[in-house]
Design a protein around this motif. Structure first.
Motif, mmCIF file in Angstrom:
data_model
loop_
_atom_site.group_PDB
_atom_site.id
_atom_site.type_symbol
_atom_site.label_atom_id
_atom_site.label_comp_id
_atom_site.label_asym_id
_atom_site.label_seq_id
_atom_site.Cartn_x
_atom_site.Cartn_y
_atom_site.Cartn_z
ATOM 1 N N ASP A 111 40.089 -21.385 -0.419
ATOM 2 C CA ASP A 111 40.892 -21.232 -1.883
ATOM 3 C C ASP A 111 39.917 -20.636 -3.348
ATOM 4 O OD1 ASP A 111 43.888 -21.502 -0.190
ATOM 5 O OD2 ASP A 111 43.339 -23.352 0.414
ATOM 6 N N GLY A 112 38.463 -20.877 -3.072
ATOM 7 C CA GLY A 112 38.597 -21.222 -4.061
ATOM 8 C C GLY A 112 37.086 -21.591 -4.732
ATOM 9 N N THR A 113 37.411 -22.935 -5.755
ATOM 10 C CA THR A 113 36.884 -23.519 -6.677
ATOM 11 C C THR A 113 37.536 -24.948 -6.057
ATOM 12 O OG1 THR A 113 38.139 -23.797 -8.082
ATOM 13 C CG2 THR A 113 36.215 -22.057 -8.314
ATOM 14 N N TYR A 114 38.526 -25.353 -5.344
ATOM 15 C CA TYR A 114 39.162 -26.169 -4.447
ATOM 16 C C TYR A 114 39.665 -26.046 -3.326
ATOM 17 C CZ TYR A 114 44.078 -24.796 -4.203
ATOM 18 O OH TYR A 114 45.456 -24.303 -4.347
ATOM 19 N N MET A 115 39.371 -27.643 -2.953
ATOM 20 C CA MET A 115 40.038 -27.164 -0.959
ATOM 21 C C MET A 115 41.251 -28.133 -1.041
ATOM 22 S SD MET A 115 38.362 -28.004 2.754
ATOM 23 C CE MET A 115 39.069 -28.107 4.169
ATOM 24 N N PRO A 116 42.379 -27.624 -0.355
ATOM 25 C CA PRO A 116 43.501 -28.400 0.030
ATOM 26 C C PRO A 116 43.022 -29.851 0.755
ATOM 27 C CG PRO A 116 43.653 -26.151 0.246
ATOM 28 C CD PRO A 116 42.480 -26.524 0.200
ATOM 29 N N SER A 117 43.768 -30.503 0.926
ATOM 30 C CA SER A 117 43.939 -31.666 1.467
ATOM 31 C C SER A 117 43.830 -31.667 2.836
ATOM 32 C CB SER A 117 45.290 -33.012 1.376
ATOM 33 O OG SER A 117 45.012 -34.258 2.248
ATOM 34 N N THR A 118 42.465 -31.739 3.469
ATOM 35 C CA THR A 118 43.014 -32.118 4.518
ATOM 36 C C THR A 118 44.353 -32.042 5.426
ATOM 37 O OG1 THR A 118 41.662 -33.694 5.406
ATOM 38 C CG2 THR A 118 40.641 -31.390 5.666
#
Length: 493
Positions: A111-118
């Motif tokens: 998702d680019g410069t961030y990662m969603p919470s696992t």
């Protein structure tokens, strides 16, 4: 200019497409800057979503810097991503470095410069967020390949059955209301196909019932909200920016819906989990990965791809429709049905699918971090990228590069027929080139060939049933919308 004309590869030979230095290109510093800390990323975010819009954001910077390679910030920025700084690659020559996993790292950059919470994925970093250097990546992707291979004989008959119901529903709505909104019906059809393919049963016979598309849509929205705008009136821009782009949406709000999906998949795929355990993958981890593949990669991809395909083919007009009818019906008669052999002989149909993937790739962004100091070439210059810098590519600019494609903004159905097939190496859409194959060593979508197959079958079923149709097109936070306004039933088969 003929409809199947293509840009000569000779005019592209001065630039390398693999990131290696080229002796005849000047080495230049990368133009652009990131602005002040905190304020620079916010300014670029507001430009990207509200003041300019996505395409104009990139185009104005290309013009300002006189370069398709430059530094900028990419959303969401503060406070969701810790570092918004990227080096943008916006041409067909520099872009493929993002596919080279020997040179770029794909760790947590989906998702680019961030990662969603696992928490969205049961607490696991699912395969899409793993770099191929991580041992679990090969095991999980190998499992995906095995699942798809074991179901290959179901692809065409199952999908044709789902399409038959879809077109009946479209016909009924056009007859009753004068129009039919394709996206909603397509989403239901796509979920039905995906669930029946992987779970071997109708979702209506499970606890999910008819709620599958809605459950996946909510789950997708919460993950991808930082990358989208809802197109609200300007009065609400500040509020939307605060809610979607400044703070992560809490995963617990979609936890119960995700749990329903997880339980339905888990109850239906015990043999797959037996295989996963033999590969050293826990059963629950395998299930979370399969839900992601089914929901994000398969259903999510179809949600964007099918409306775009129907939109572009519909807008192309009756002349292309007649040509597709002639090819499809002639070959189906000669081959005695809709078979893999028949589909492979439909050169125009294949070209139309590739053209749709070129002009509106289902996944528009690519990211990767440089594993080492790199020299990346554009058409005009070479640029040095330092180890650890984030590289970003906006795929629609690369696949509509005017130095590669004639009339790049136009949908040309015959573009990849005959000599035009040479241009397929510049069709980037599945985290790789169209001419490349997915392997456990790369990040190309494991279902890439299935996506192409289903798109061809969609056109075949459409033009076996109808001579022509008309479409009203629109835009959505994710992709395009398509509304059927008329259907002309086939006069001959």
């Amino acid at each position: 200019m003929s409809s199947n004309s293509y840009s000569s590869p000779s005019k592209l030979q001065s630039s390398s497409s693999n990131g290696s230095p080229s002796t005849d290109l000047p080495l230049k510093p990368i133009p652009g800057n990131y602005g002040l800390p905190f304020f620079g990323p916010i300014k670029d975010r507001l430009d990207y979503f509200y003041r300019l819009g996505k395409d104009t954001f990139f185009q104005t910077r290309i013009q300002e810097h006189q370069s398709t390679v430059f530094r900028t910030n990419m959303p969401p920025g503060p406070f969701i991503s810790s570092n918004s700084n990227v080096i943008a690659l916006l041409d067909a020559i520099s872009f493929p470095i993002l596919f080279d996993t020997s040179k770029v790292q794909k760790l947590d950059v989906l998702d680019g410069t961030y990662m969603p919470s696992t928490a969205y994925f049961g607490g696991y970093r699912v395969c899409a967020f793993l770099d191929p250097s991580e041992p679990k990546h090969a095991r999980l992707k190998g499992l995906f390949f095995s699942i798809l291979a074991s179901r290959h004989d179901k692809f065409i008959p199952l999908f044709r059955s789902c399409l038959s119901e879809l077109f009946i529903n479209i016909e009924d709505q056009v007859s009753d209301k004068g129009k039919s909104y394709f996206n909603t019906l397509s989403d239901s059809m796509s979920f039905d196909f995906v669930f029946r393919l992987f779970c071997d049963q109708n979702p209506l016979d499970t606890s999910i019932g008819s709620k599958g598309p809605t459950l996946f849509d909510k789950w997708l929205f919460f993950q991808l909200a930082p990358l989208m705008t809802l197109g609200l009136p300007k009065l609400f821009n500040f509020l939307e920016d605060l809610l979607l782009h400044s703070i992560p949406l809490p995963p617990f709000l979609v936890k119960s819906g995700y749990k329903k999906l997880y339980n339905a998949f888990y109850a239906s795929m015990s043999s797959i989990f037996d295989e996963a355990q033999q590969c050293g993958i826990k059963r629950n981890e395998a299930c979370h990965n399969l839900v992601f593949m089914a929901g994000f990669n398969a259903y999510g991809g179809m949600k964007v791809l099918f409306p775009a395909l129907l939109k572009w083919v519909g807008l192309a007009g009756e002349k292309l429709h007649r040509q597709l009818c002639d090819e499809i019906r002639t070959i189906v008669r000669a081959e005695g049905g809709v078979t893999l052999s028949a589909l492979d002989k439909m050169t125009l149909t294949k070209s139309v699918v590739y053209e749709a993937l070129r002009i509106e790739p289902p996944v528009p962004f690519q990211y990767g971090k440089a594993k080492e100091n790199l020299v990346v070439n554009s058409h005009d210059a070479a640029f040095e990228i330092k180890k650890g810098e984030m590289i970003f590519g906006y795929q629609p600019f690369a696949t509509k590069d005017p130095k590669v494609f004639d009339d790049p903004e136009e949908f040309v159905g015959h573009r990849f027929v005959g000599e035009g097939e040479k241009l397929l190496k510049y069709v980037y859409w599945s985290n790789g080139r169209e001419i490349d194959d997915p392997t456990v060593e790369n990040k190309q979508c494991p279902g890439k060939d299935l996506v192409v197959l289903l798109s061809r079958v969609t056109l075949v079923e459409l033009f076996l049933r109808y001579d022509t149709f008309t479409i009203e097109a629109g835009t959505l936070p994710l992709g395009s919308s398509a509304t059927f306004t008329s259907l002309t039933k086939a006069t001959s088969i």
